[in-house]
Write a protein that holds these residues in place. Structure first.
Motif, PDB file in Angstrom:
ATOM      1  N   ASP A 108      33.075  44.676  38.543  1.00 38.57           N
ATOM      2  CA  ASP A 108      33.376  43.416  39.233  1.00 38.57           C
ATOM      3  C   ASP A 108      34.054  43.702  40.561  1.00 38.57           C
ATOM      4  OD1 ASP A 108      33.540  40.713  39.706  1.00 38.57           O
ATOM      5  OD2 ASP A 108      35.185  40.344  38.301  1.00 38.57           O
ATOM      6  N   ILE A 109      34.067  42.686  41.411  1.00 39.72           N
ATOM      7  CA  ILE A 109      34.785  42.730  42.678  1.00 39.72           C
ATOM      8  C   ILE A 109      35.839  41.635  42.611  1.00 39.72           C
ATOM      9  CG2 ILE A 109      34.609  42.492  45.170  1.00 39.72           C
ATOM     10  CD1 ILE A 109      31.609  43.219  44.799  1.00 39.72           C
ATOM     11  N   VAL A 110      37.104  42.043  42.726  1.00 37.06           N
ATOM     12  CA  VAL A 110      38.218  41.104  42.630  1.00 37.06           C
ATOM     13  C   VAL A 110      38.914  41.053  43.988  1.00 37.06           C
ATOM     14  CG1 VAL A 110      40.365  40.577  41.425  1.00 37.06           C
ATOM     15  CG2 VAL A 110      38.515  41.727  40.215  1.00 37.06           C
ATOM     16  N   VAL A 111      39.183  39.845  44.472  1.00 37.21           N
ATOM     17  CA  VAL A 111      39.869  39.676  45.745  1.00 37.21           C
ATOM     18  C   VAL A 111      41.237  39.058  45.475  1.00 37.21           C
ATOM     19  CG1 VAL A 111      39.833  38.565  48.000  1.00 37.21           C
ATOM     20  CG2 VAL A 111      37.704  39.365  46.981  1.00 37.21           C
ATOM     21  N   HIS A 112      42.282  39.744  45.901  1.00 36.57           N
ATOM     22  CA  HIS A 112      43.643  39.219  45.815  1.00 36.57           C
ATOM     23  C   HIS A 112      44.044  38.769  47.210  1.00 36.57           C
ATOM     24  CE1 HIS A 112      44.728  40.548  41.719  1.00 36.57           C
ATOM     25  NE2 HIS A 112      43.833  41.501  41.959  1.00 36.57           N
ATOM     26  N   THR A 113      44.515  37.542  47.293  1.00 40.40           N
ATOM     27  CA  THR A 113      44.927  36.979  48.577  1.00 40.40           C
ATOM     28  C   THR A 113      46.419  36.701  48.529  1.00 40.40           C
ATOM     29  OG1 THR A 113      42.768  35.977  48.871  1.00 40.40           O
ATOM     30  CG2 THR A 113      44.547  35.123  50.227  1.00 40.40           C
ATOM     31  N   ALA A 114      47.140  37.189  49.507  1.00 40.04           N
ATOM     32  CA  ALA A 114      48.573  36.925  49.626  1.00 40.04           C
ATOM     33  C   ALA A 114      48.791  36.119  50.898  1.00 40.04           C
ATOM     34  CB  ALA A 114      49.351  38.225  49.679  1.00 40.04           C
ATOM     35  N   SER A 115      49.480  34.999  50.765  1.00 41.29           N
ATOM     36  CA  SER A 115      49.802  34.161  51.925  1.00 41.29           C
ATOM     37  C   SER A 115      51.312  34.076  52.063  1.00 41.29           C
ATOM     38  CB  SER A 115      49.235  32.760  51.764  1.00 41.29           C
ATOM     39  OG  SER A 115      47.835  32.802  51.744  1.00 41.29           O
ATOM     40  N   ASP A 126      43.934  39.630  52.666  1.00 43.47           N
ATOM     41  CA  ASP A 126      42.994  39.776  51.553  1.00 43.47           C
ATOM     42  C   ASP A 126      42.856  41.254  51.228  1.00 43.47           C
ATOM     43  OD1 ASP A 126      42.445  37.076  51.564  1.00 43.47           O
ATOM     44  OD2 ASP A 126      40.746  37.285  52.926  1.00 43.47           O
ATOM     45  N   VAL A 127      42.957  41.579  49.936  1.00 40.93           N
ATOM     46  CA  VAL A 127      42.767  42.955  49.494  1.00 40.93           C
ATOM     47  C   VAL A 127      41.679  42.939  48.424  1.00 40.93           C
ATOM     48  CG1 VAL A 127      43.823  44.998  48.492  1.00 40.93           C
ATOM     49  CG2 VAL A 127      45.173  43.510  49.956  1.00 40.93           C
ATOM     50  N   ILE A 128      40.676  43.767  48.615  1.00 39.80           N
ATOM     51  CA  ILE A 128      39.562  43.839  47.675  1.00 39.80           C
ATOM     52  C   ILE A 128      39.830  44.949  46.661  1.00 39.80           C
ATOM     53  CG2 ILE A 128      37.121  44.412  47.449  1.00 39.80           C
ATOM     54  CD1 ILE A 128      36.677  43.069  50.103  1.00 39.80           C
ATOM     55  N   TYR A 129      39.660  44.609  45.385  1.00 40.95           N
ATOM     56  CA  TYR A 129      39.770  45.572  44.299  1.00 40.95           C
ATOM     57  C   TYR A 129      38.397  45.712  43.657  1.00 40.95           C
ATOM     58  CZ  TYR A 129      44.843  45.450  44.528  1.00 40.95           C
ATOM     59  OH  TYR A 129      46.134  45.562  44.946  1.00 40.95           O
ATOM     60  N   LEU A 130      37.991  46.932  43.402  1.00 44.87           N
ATOM     61  CA  LEU A 130      36.737  47.197  42.715  1.00 44.87           C
ATOM     62  C   LEU A 130      37.065  47.554  41.274  1.00 44.87           C
ATOM     63  CD1 LEU A 130      35.122  49.356  45.501  1.00 44.87           C
ATOM     64  CD2 LEU A 130      34.705  46.955  45.022  1.00 44.87           C
ATOM     65  N   ALA A 131      36.655  46.709  40.346  1.00 46.36           N
ATOM     66  CA  ALA A 131      36.910  46.933  38.924  1.00 46.36           C
ATOM     67  C   ALA A 131      35.775  47.762  38.350  1.00 46.36           C
ATOM     68  CB  ALA A 131      37.025  45.603  38.198  1.00 46.36           C
ATOM     69  N   THR A 132      36.152  48.788  37.609  1.00 46.62           N
ATOM     70  CA  THR A 132      35.150  49.646  36.977  1.00 46.62           C
ATOM     71  C   THR A 132      35.034  49.291  35.495  1.00 46.62           C
ATOM     72  OG1 THR A 132      36.786  51.349  36.512  1.00 46.62           O
ATOM     73  CG2 THR A 132      35.582  51.533  38.594  1.00 46.62           C
ATOM     74  N   LYS A 133      33.992  49.796  34.869  1.00 44.76           N
ATOM     75  CA  LYS A 133      33.753  49.483  33.455  1.00 44.76           C
ATOM     76  C   LYS A 133      34.797  50.092  32.534  1.00 44.76           C
ATOM     77  CE  LYS A 133      28.923  48.530  34.029  1.00 44.76           C
ATOM     78  NZ  LYS A 133      27.548  48.909  33.788  1.00 44.76           N
ATOM     79  N   ASP A 134      35.519  51.115  33.000  1.00 43.62           N
ATOM     80  CA  ASP A 134      36.576  51.692  32.171  1.00 43.62           C
ATOM     81  C   ASP A 134      37.924  50.991  32.371  1.00 43.62           C
ATOM     82  OD1 ASP A 134      37.232  52.629  34.668  1.00 43.62           O
ATOM     83  OD2 ASP A 134      37.209  54.750  34.130  1.00 43.62           O
ATOM     84  N   GLY A 135      37.953  49.891  33.110  1.00 42.01           N
ATOM     85  CA  GLY A 135      39.158  49.075  33.233  1.00 42.01           C
ATOM     86  C   GLY A 135      40.021  49.344  34.451  1.00 42.01           C
TER      87      GLY A 135
END
Length: 167
Positions: A108-115, A126-135
């Motif tokens: 998955d692609i998760v976007v965390h936004t801090a304002s 905005d910081v993009i996190y790449l989620a892998t299948k191993d968690g």
């Protein structure tokens, strides 16, 4: 769907890294100038009270000198960056080994936004996190606007036959 040419590289602007190097380097140089100045003086710091100006200048020169060297390293090493290639995604960080994520292990692609609300404006990161299948969730850091980066990653992942959850 557009045909994106690989590799696609996302990286912060050179101007921001150059500004970090030059501005902090300028003020570190001013602090070094104060260190070698023979005139006595004191600086009032709220938490510490009266501090010798030369001691404060050493502290400022060390902190801003390190920040300037960090900016220089980011310029020279062209980091951080996120590269989309045929075999997967490569996250290149400045002082760690690059991380390779094969397309088959991307979950998955998760976007965390801090304002942060300031007095007259709101700053958003905005910081993009790449989620892998191993968690694991891996991120290169803030690279730009997530609405520009995340759709490209999703498009290339779909082309590589990776099923990601809908947005």
């Amino acid at each position: 769907m557009t045909d994106d040419r690989l590799p696609i590289v996302f990286a912060p602007s050179v101007g921001g890294k150059l500004a970090m190097f030059l501005v902090s380097g300028f003020f570190a140089g001013a602090a070094v100038w104060r260190i070698f100045d023979d005139r006595p003086g004191t600086v009032r710091i709220k938490l510490l009270g009266e501090v010798d100006a030369h001691t404060a200048a050493w502290f400022v020169a060390a902190i801003l000198g390190a920040l300037s060297l960090l900016g220089l390293a980011m310029l020279v090493k062209r980091c951080p960056s996120l590269t989309l290639g045929e075999s997967g995604i490569v996250i290149a960080r400045c002082f760690r080994a690059p991380v390779n994520i094969p397309w088959s292990s991307l979950a998955d692609i998760v976007v965390h936004t801090a304002s942060v609300r300031r007095q007259w404006r709101t700053e958003t990161v905005d910081v993009i996190y790449l989620a892998t299948k191993d968690g694991r969730q891996l991120s290169p850091g803030p690279l730009g606007k997530a609405e520009d980066i995340a759709p490209v990653i999703r498009r290339v992942a779909a082309r590589m036959k990776v099923a990601l959850p809908e947005v």
